[in-house]
Design an enzyme around this catalytic site. Sequence first.
Site, mmCIF file in Angstrom:
data_model
loop_
_atom_site.group_PDB
_atom_site.id
_atom_site.type_symbol
_atom_site.label_atom_id
_atom_site.label_comp_id
_atom_site.label_asym_id
_atom_site.label_seq_id
_atom_site.Cartn_x
_atom_site.Cartn_y
_atom_site.Cartn_z
ATOM 1 N N LYS A 33 7.347 -14.927 51.563
ATOM 2 C CA LYS A 33 8.477 -15.357 52.401
ATOM 3 C C LYS A 33 8.107 -15.314 53.886
ATOM 4 C CE LYS A 33 11.198 -12.141 50.722
ATOM 5 N NZ LYS A 33 10.309 -11.576 49.707
ATOM 6 N N THR A 34 7.549 -14.182 54.287
ATOM 7 C CA THR A 34 7.188 -14.044 55.692
ATOM 8 C C THR A 34 6.074 -15.034 56.045
ATOM 9 O OG1 THR A 34 7.819 -11.722 55.572
ATOM 10 C CG2 THR A 34 6.453 -12.362 57.435
ATOM 11 N N ASP A 225 14.048 -13.455 59.159
ATOM 12 C CA ASP A 225 13.355 -12.770 58.052
ATOM 13 C C ASP A 225 14.231 -11.600 57.613
ATOM 14 O OD1 ASP A 225 11.431 -12.121 56.211
ATOM 15 O OD2 ASP A 225 9.872 -11.564 57.658
ATOM 16 N N GLU A 226 14.064 -11.144 56.394
ATOM 17 C CA GLU A 226 14.826 -9.983 55.870
ATOM 18 C C GLU A 226 16.323 -10.196 56.062
ATOM 19 O OE1 GLU A 226 13.122 -7.656 54.342
ATOM 20 O OE2 GLU A 226 11.140 -7.575 55.274
ATOM 21 N N GLN A 256 15.914 -6.258 47.820
ATOM 22 C CA GLN A 256 15.369 -5.364 48.832
ATOM 23 C C GLN A 256 16.398 -5.038 49.914
ATOM 24 O OE1 GLN A 256 11.153 -5.953 50.038
ATOM 25 N NE2 GLN A 256 11.319 -7.851 48.895
ATOM 26 N N ARG A 613 5.240 -2.291 47.843
ATOM 27 C CA ARG A 613 4.354 -2.277 49.014
ATOM 28 C C ARG A 613 2.893 -2.199 48.585
ATOM 29 N NH1 ARG A 613 6.900 -4.963 51.447
ATOM 30 N NH2 ARG A 613 8.223 -4.988 49.626
HETATM 31 N N1 LIG Z 1 -0.265 -18.966 48.924
HETATM 32 C C1 LIG Z 1 -0.831 -17.816 49.226
HETATM 33 N N2 LIG Z 1 -2.164 -17.661 49.151
HETATM 34 C C2 LIG Z 1 -2.765 -16.489 49.434
HETATM 35 N N3 LIG Z 1 -2.119 -15.390 49.853
HETATM 36 C C3 LIG Z 1 -0.777 -15.467 49.970
HETATM 37 C C4 LIG Z 1 -0.077 -16.669 49.661
HETATM 38 N N4 LIG Z 1 1.234 -16.430 49.865
HETATM 39 C C5 LIG Z 1 1.342 -15.146 50.281
HETATM 40 N N5 LIG Z 1 0.134 -14.559 50.350
HETATM 41 C C6 LIG Z 1 -0.154 -13.162 50.748
HETATM 42 O O1 LIG Z 1 0.633 -12.301 49.936
HETATM 43 C C7 LIG Z 1 1.083 -11.189 50.683
HETATM 44 C C8 LIG Z 1 2.589 -11.112 50.665
HETATM 45 O O2 LIG Z 1 3.137 -12.149 51.448
HETATM 46 P P1 LIG Z 1 4.389 -11.903 52.385
HETATM 47 O O3 LIG Z 1 4.269 -10.631 53.099
HETATM 48 O O4 LIG Z 1 4.639 -13.137 53.148
HETATM 49 O O5 LIG Z 1 5.497 -11.744 51.242
HETATM 50 P P2 LIG Z 1 7.032 -11.462 51.405
HETATM 51 O O6 LIG Z 1 7.710 -12.316 50.393
HETATM 52 O O7 LIG Z 1 7.445 -11.626 52.809
HETATM 53 O O8 LIG Z 1 7.108 -9.932 50.953
HETATM 54 P P3 LIG Z 1 8.250 -8.855 51.271
HETATM 55 O O9 LIG Z 1 9.396 -9.221 50.366
HETATM 56 O O10 LIG Z 1 7.650 -7.569 50.876
HETATM 57 O O11 LIG Z 1 8.597 -8.977 52.705
HETATM 58 C C9 LIG Z 1 0.526 -11.351 52.078
HETATM 59 O O12 LIG Z 1 -0.679 -10.629 52.169
HETATM 60 C C10 LIG Z 1 0.278 -12.856 52.152
HETATM 61 O O13 LIG Z 1 -0.716 -13.165 53.090
HETATM 62 MG MG LIG Z 2 8.259 -10.278 54.205
#
Ligand SMILES: Nc1ncnc2c1ncn2[C@@H]1O[C@H](COP(=O)(O)OP(=O)(O)OP(=O)(O)O)[C@@H](O)[C@H]1O
Ligand SMILES: [Mg+2]
Length: 779
Positions: A33-34, A225-226, A256, A613
């Site tokens: 997402k981020t 975000d969040e 979350q 995490r």
């Molecule tokens: N398409 C992709 N290819 C490779 N790595 C990815 C890809 N998408 C996400 N990642 C990696 O996966 C990890 C998690 O991504 P991110 O932090 O954006 O998730 P999130 O959904 O925001 O998580 P959270 O809910 O914990 O905030 C990061 O290290 C990110 O770089």
């Molecule tokens: Mg995130």
Amino acid sequence: MSDYLEGLNPPQRAAVEQMEGPMIIIAGAGSGKTRVLTYRIAHLLKNGVDSFQILSLTFTNKAAREMKERIGAVVGKSEAKNLWMGTFHSVFARILRSEADKLGYPSSFTIYDSQDTVRLMNSIIKELGLNKEQYKTKAILGRISQFKNNLITVKAYRNNPELIEADTMAMRPQMGAIYKAYVDRCFKAGAMDFDDLLLRTNELLVRFPDVLSKYQDRFRYVMVDEYQDTNHSQYLIVRALADRFQNICVVGDDSQSIYAFRGANINNILNFQKDYPDVKTFKLEQNYRSTSNIVEAANSLIEKNKTRLDKTIFTANDEGGKIKIMRTLSDGEEGRWVANSIFENAMNLQKTYDDFAILYRTNAQSRAMEDALRKKGIKYKIYGGLSFYQRKEIKDLLAYLRVIINPNDEEALKRVINYPARGIGATTIDKLTIAANHYGKSMFNVLQDLDNTDIKIQGATKNKLVNFSNLIEGFQISAQANNAFEVADEVVKRIGLIKDLQGDGTPEAVSKVENVQELLNGVKDFIEERKEQDLDNSLTAFLEDVALATSQDSKEDDEPMVSLMTIHLSKGLEYPYVYIPGMEETLFPSAMSINTRSELEEERRLFYVAITRAETQCYLSFAHTRYRWGKLIDCEPSRFLEEIDEKYIEHLAPQRDKVVANRFVDSNLFEDDIPRDKIRFRKPVSRSIRNQDKPAEKKTPFKQPQNLKRVTPSLAQKLGTSKPAQKLAVGNKVNHAKFGNGEVLQVEGTGVNIKAEVKFEGIGTKKILLQFAKLNILE
Ligand SMILES: Nc1ncnc2c1ncn2[C@@H]1O[C@H](COP(=O)(O)OP(=O)(O)OP(=O)(O)O)[C@@H](O)[C@H]1O
Ligand SMILES: [Mg+2]
């Protein structure tokens, strides 16, 4: 196809390429997402959107900085610099600074932190002559925070019989008077607390349509975000700002949502579709962060929550190790186990300490962890504890700087008026406060005009007060001509701070002096960095930066360190190795959260956040006894441990050996003498009663100990030596499977902790724990 989009999977890419209109991404942890937000901003910029027109709200300033860096790599640093990006509080403080006069505030308004507000509230309760027991400072502040986050002003409160009745029933009939006094005092002091930063922004946007229009026009693209943790006040701001262009993209995960206790409203995410009927919804289902064991374990846990949106999350990552559960006799032993495990993993797997995080439910748990880490010589940093800026000597110096910028800042003034000691006593300060209230002036105004004030102060004291106000006025003049660093440096010298702190030269005193030096270095860095970027480098700007430093923003250190923080602060972060100690009933879930389903579900979401995490390995642990509130209490393992599907779990302390420990044995004995995996516990783990949520048939018992025997020191000692270490000597030539040939430079430690420092050819020096590493002696 632009190559910066290649690091995205198809649904992520679709979300990034959706540039216009309202959109929402609801997806599980680690699904990117981020990452989508980051790429989306880069994509907007690549497609000609002006960087000044993008507003992006993140959970920490650190997250904002990281996003900016990545965006900068795609579109160029200078473009990224213009983005409006940061936490709600920092972005809106910035807006409030430029519009403050409309609300009757000086643009140099102070931001009160929690210590300031506690002090202010204490004095209000005292001045109103209220009973301290009945009017507990923290509870009153919590209540006021609730009001503000729901946009209930003093006037609105007074017109709301239901609220008044609720407070009267809660034995706080004077709530309205306190609220009014608090708001008035903050206003008079030219100060805003954290909630004001949102409340006043709302006020600004509602009362001044032209201001609203200006910012609506500016922020053509709004991202959050969040989003699951936004409160009502934040929700209203975002909705107002995005109203003109409706280019609003929010991302979040209902599973979350962990800040309900601070007013976060999960309905903001659930109702997004109602607010924007033509919203486009995107789903991300692939987790890129964690091993499949971690993802599946977290899924099996969160399924126990009844209130949640239906989501799928899977990963193509390796299966990885199971979630490991460790039980220990005491919290002290738990700390030692965690420290040992980190040490061993770091040695064996050649990891650095920044690959490790310890996430706990309550701040109090950090002590046992810190003790153990220190004893093992493992460097760590604590996020959100007493941060650098909260230390007394730093706060004192900052209070001087605050008074210089805003002399009406009452809390800062009270802090410094008699520090370093200049013979102005508490009675005098009380008299000044009363006079200030009486004349409706600030305390500093009273100070400047003592002759025309009807307060009885002795001649000698009066001189001291005059000297003090002259001192501050002198600094103010200096601040007009000099930069922030020069002023701060002058303050330190003129007030004799270093001399005052040096005292007896104890290590504490030395460290305080170093902290002050460090703050001066910080001011210097700040002004230089800002100068480079052509940004505001005034003292005001510096103080704002400090006031809004979020708990995760502590200064980055070059040396790798283990990260310690509460689970609440770990949101959005990721670490290869995660330890979650204190998995015990009444601690996690917390005793305060087991009375209703919704509270328990929030605790479960918190546990879900913690597990997710972890990238590579997640460790859970619980102790049988723990010091809490100064007492040794017996603990039961957390119900949450049983809620993770047993398939994904491995209980440590396997029962291979016949060695048994009993809980009355001094736990210190175990530290180095018995390998942890050889200890078993006399007390069977109770797992009955609890868990109303859980179907009875699914209970999986913890393994019952068998063949119990009391361990004696001599037996323990025998065990300690039962694993002979390799006989290595300095100068030995050795071979290691991964690092090749090398020479032993040093051997240290005893028993299972023997370490060798080996210089490997072409690789460099590594410390090797002999218990695990296979080193073959060549000559
Ligand atoms: N398409 C992709 N290819 C490779 N790595 C990815 C890809 N998408 C996400 N990642 C990696 O996966 C990890 C998690 O991504 P991110 O932090 O954006 O998730 P999130 O959904 O925001 O998580 P959270 O809910 O914990 O905030 C990061 O290290 C990110 O770089
Ligand atoms: Mg995130």
